[in-house]
Design a protein around this motif. Structure first.
Motif, PDB file in Angstrom:
ATOM      1  N   UNK A  84       0.848  -1.202   0.000  1.00  0.00           N
ATOM      2  CA  UNK A  84       0.000   0.000   0.000  1.00  0.00           C
ATOM      3  C   UNK A  84       0.883   1.251   0.000  1.00  0.00           C
ATOM      4  N   UNK A  85       1.973   1.216   0.767  1.00  0.00           N
ATOM      5  CA  UNK A  85       2.906   2.355   0.767  1.00  0.00           C
ATOM      6  C   UNK A  85       3.482   2.588  -0.631  1.00  0.00           C
ATOM      7  N   UNK A 106       6.023   1.222 -14.490  1.00  0.00           N
ATOM      8  CA  UNK A 106       5.023   1.408 -15.540  1.00  0.00           C
ATOM      9  C   UNK A 106       4.434   0.104 -16.055  1.00  0.00           C
ATOM     10  N   UNK A 107       4.964  -1.023 -15.593  1.00  0.00           N
ATOM     11  CA  UNK A 107       4.577  -2.303 -16.212  1.00  0.00           C
ATOM     12  C   UNK A 107       3.567  -3.103 -15.412  1.00  0.00           C
ATOM     13  N   UNK A 108       3.259  -2.638 -14.202  1.00  0.00           N
ATOM     14  CA  UNK A 108       2.339  -3.427 -13.374  1.00  0.00           C
ATOM     15  C   UNK A 108       0.918  -3.386 -13.917  1.00  0.00           C
ATOM     16  N   UNK A 109       0.217  -4.536 -13.971  1.00  0.00           N
ATOM     17  CA  UNK A 109      -1.210  -4.519 -14.305  1.00  0.00           C
ATOM     18  C   UNK A 109      -1.964  -4.031 -13.073  1.00  0.00           C
ATOM     19  N   UNK A 110      -2.205  -2.716 -13.011  1.00  0.00           N
ATOM     20  CA  UNK A 110      -2.701  -2.097 -11.770  1.00  0.00           C
ATOM     21  C   UNK A 110      -3.999  -2.681 -11.204  1.00  0.00           C
ATOM     22  N   UNK A 111      -5.026  -2.921 -12.059  1.00  0.00           N
ATOM     23  CA  UNK A 111      -6.259  -3.488 -11.477  1.00  0.00           C
ATOM     24  C   UNK A 111      -5.976  -4.797 -10.744  1.00  0.00           C
ATOM     25  N   UNK A 112      -5.079  -5.615 -11.319  1.00  0.00           N
ATOM     26  CA  UNK A 112      -4.730  -6.896 -10.720  1.00  0.00           C
ATOM     27  C   UNK A 112      -3.978  -6.681  -9.395  1.00  0.00           C
ATOM     28  N   UNK A 113      -3.041  -5.708  -9.397  1.00  0.00           N
ATOM     29  CA  UNK A 113      -2.265  -5.423  -8.186  1.00  0.00           C
ATOM     30  C   UNK A 113      -3.193  -4.959  -7.065  1.00  0.00           C
ATOM     31  N   UNK A 114      -4.130  -4.080  -7.428  1.00  0.00           N
ATOM     32  CA  UNK A 114      -5.076  -3.564  -6.409  1.00  0.00           C
ATOM     33  C   UNK A 114      -5.902  -4.698  -5.813  1.00  0.00           C
ATOM     34  N   UNK A 115      -6.419  -5.581  -6.687  1.00  0.00           N
ATOM     35  CA  UNK A 115      -7.208  -6.713  -6.175  1.00  0.00           C
ATOM     36  C   UNK A 115      -6.335  -7.609  -5.304  1.00  0.00           C
ATOM     37  N   UNK A 139      -3.800  -6.831  -3.486  1.00  0.00           N
ATOM     38  CA  UNK A 139      -3.572  -6.204  -2.171  1.00  0.00           C
ATOM     39  C   UNK A 139      -4.806  -6.397  -1.284  1.00  0.00           C
ATOM     40  N   UNK A 140      -6.008  -6.149  -1.867  1.00  0.00           N
ATOM     41  CA  UNK A 140      -7.237  -6.314  -1.077  1.00  0.00           C
ATOM     42  C   UNK A 140      -7.412  -7.757  -0.618  1.00  0.00           C
ATOM     43  N   UNK A 141      -7.121  -8.703  -1.509  1.00  0.00           N
ATOM     44  CA  UNK A 141      -7.259 -10.119  -1.135  1.00  0.00           C
ATOM     45  C   UNK A 141      -6.244 -10.464  -0.037  1.00  0.00           C
ATOM     46  N   UNK A 142      -5.023  -9.928  -0.154  1.00  0.00           N
ATOM     47  CA  UNK A 142      -3.990 -10.210   0.855  1.00  0.00           C
ATOM     48  C   UNK A 142      -4.431  -9.685   2.229  1.00  0.00           C
ATOM     49  N   UNK A 188      -7.155   0.617  -2.876  1.00  0.00           N
ATOM     50  CA  UNK A 188      -7.851   1.693  -3.583  1.00  0.00           C
ATOM     51  C   UNK A 188      -7.108   3.009  -3.623  1.00  0.00           C
ATOM     52  N   UNK A 189      -5.870   3.035  -3.182  1.00  0.00           N
ATOM     53  CA  UNK A 189      -5.119   4.297  -3.122  1.00  0.00           C
ATOM     54  C   UNK A 189      -4.970   4.898  -4.519  1.00  0.00           C
TER      55      UNK A 189
END
Ligand SMILES: [Zn+2]
Ligand SMILES: [Zn+2]
Length: 374
Positions: A40-41, A56-65, A67-70, A108-109
């Motif tokens: 999150x930081x 610039x290469x991260x699939x952001x929607x996937x990363x956000x999900x 983090x929430x699942x973790x 969601x940051x």
């Protein structure tokens, strides 16, 4: 009481640790919670906390999900631990981590549109490194442990975890001190016809050639680190581990890392191997170097003549005097056979690790300073 002793009392309390005792869920919850907070930081401060190459290469929607699942998993694991365990410290610590991650905004940051910073640390690299390495080695060590009684919270675990953290976070420093000098010097020293010849080889052959070239260079540098008293001051930090596991291999003084990696990379650049083969080698070495330190006793050992298995490198760390200055190679035991430095007694493991009479201070910072003191 040191930080390590304090944390060990929380993690490795006297209550049972078997499956179903709430210990595994408690520890897993804390680790996952901590990684969630770090992730999150990274969303809050990508310009300082993530690698420009990856940013610039991260699939952001996937990363956000993810983090929430973790965070959700952290909550479930912590609750499970509190249900199963009489002592609630592990569960409470996990809950606290999840609460911090949620308070910071979870997945969601909104990512700030800040300009790239000239200085950064690789916390994203640390999260990815921890997840992949732990997912590979923790089950391996639990299923086929060499020393079953050891457990993850052995003496020096926090020191070695700090090394693991720093080696990932300080990736910019590594690039400045290792990658850039070795690449520039290697290209200056390169011989064009040799490079052209190597480029014609199939990628698989190039990969095998890199393993051989890298391990020959590594053998020479490693042997020098043992033989030259000034260099040994730095390398003996690596030999100060008294219990071996996957994280123990991280304990390497910065000078040791910079000199060894730089001199191993130099001939690889000089010879002009294809980038794909070089990347494949970098992935291989990052797993193999961890593997040979693991608290892991594989059953089938016919492979150990050809490729370094944990037993080969465990003898390099052995407390037995007859194993001093033996088994310098990291990948190919045959290099030690060629130079007469192999030590592989039939079917035996060392009785212990480290150097008799060596007093090493605990902690990353103290060990960084230690070689420079009298
Ligand atoms: Zn050594
Ligand atoms: Zn080692």
């Amino acid at each position: 009481m040191t930080a390590e002793q304090w944390l060990t009392r929380i993690f490795a309390d006297q209550a049972p640790r078997r499956f179903g005792s709430g210990w595994v869920s408690g520890v897993l919850g804390i680790v996952l919670g901590l990684l969630s907070v770090v992730a999150v930081l990274c969303l809050h401060f990508p310009q300082w906390l993530t690698l420009p190459e990856l940013r610039g290469r991260y699939p952001l929607p996937l990363v956000r999900s993810a983090i929430d699942i973790a965070i959700l998993c952290t909550l479930v694991l912590a609750a499970l631990s509190m249900l199963l365990r009489r002592r609630k410290a592990l569960g409470l610590a996990g809950l606290a981590m999840a609460a911090i991650a949620l308070a910071l905004g979870a997945g969601g940051v909104a990512i700030p549109q800040a300009p790239a910073s000239a200085v950064y640390v690789g916390l994203d690299w640390f999260v990815l490194g921890t997840l992949t390495t732990a997912a590979l080695f923790v089950p391996l060590e639990r299923a086929f442990a060499l020393r079953r009684e050891q457990g993850p919270f052995r003496r020096g675990w926090l020191t070695d975890t700090s090394y693991f953290f720093m080696s990932h976070a300080l990736v910019q420093l590594m690039s400045l001190l290792v990658l850039i000098p070795a690449t520039q010097l290697g290209q200056a020293l390169a011989i064009a016809p040799v490079q052209a010849g190597i480029q014609m080889l199939p990628l698989a052959v190039q990969f095998l050639a890199i393993v051989l070239v890298a391990d020959l260079a590594q053998y020479a540098v490693h042997r020098a680190f043992h033989a030259v008293p000034l260099l040994w001051r730095f390398h003996r930090v690596h030999h100060s581990v008294t219990q071996m596991d996957w994280i123990a291999g991280s304990r390497l003084h910065l000078v040791d890392v910079v000199v060894t990696r730089g001199l191993v990379l130099l001939p690889i650049v000089m010879l002009g191997f294809d980038q794909v083969a070089v990347y494949a080698y970098l992935a291989f070495v990052s797993v193999h170097a961890v593997f040979i330190h693991a608290n892991f006793a594989p059953r089938k050992v016919w492979l150990e003549r050809w490729i370094a298995m944990p037993r080969f490198h465990h003898w390099h760390h052995a407390i037995e005097p007859e194993a001093r200055d033996r088994n310098f190679a990291v990948h190919l035991p045959m290099i030690d056979r060629w130079f007469g430095t192999e030590h592989m007694p039939e079917d035996r493991w060392p009785s212990g690790y480290g150097i008799e009479g060596l007093e090493v201070p605990e902690g990353y910072a103290r060990q960084m300073v230690w070689p420079f003191t009298r």
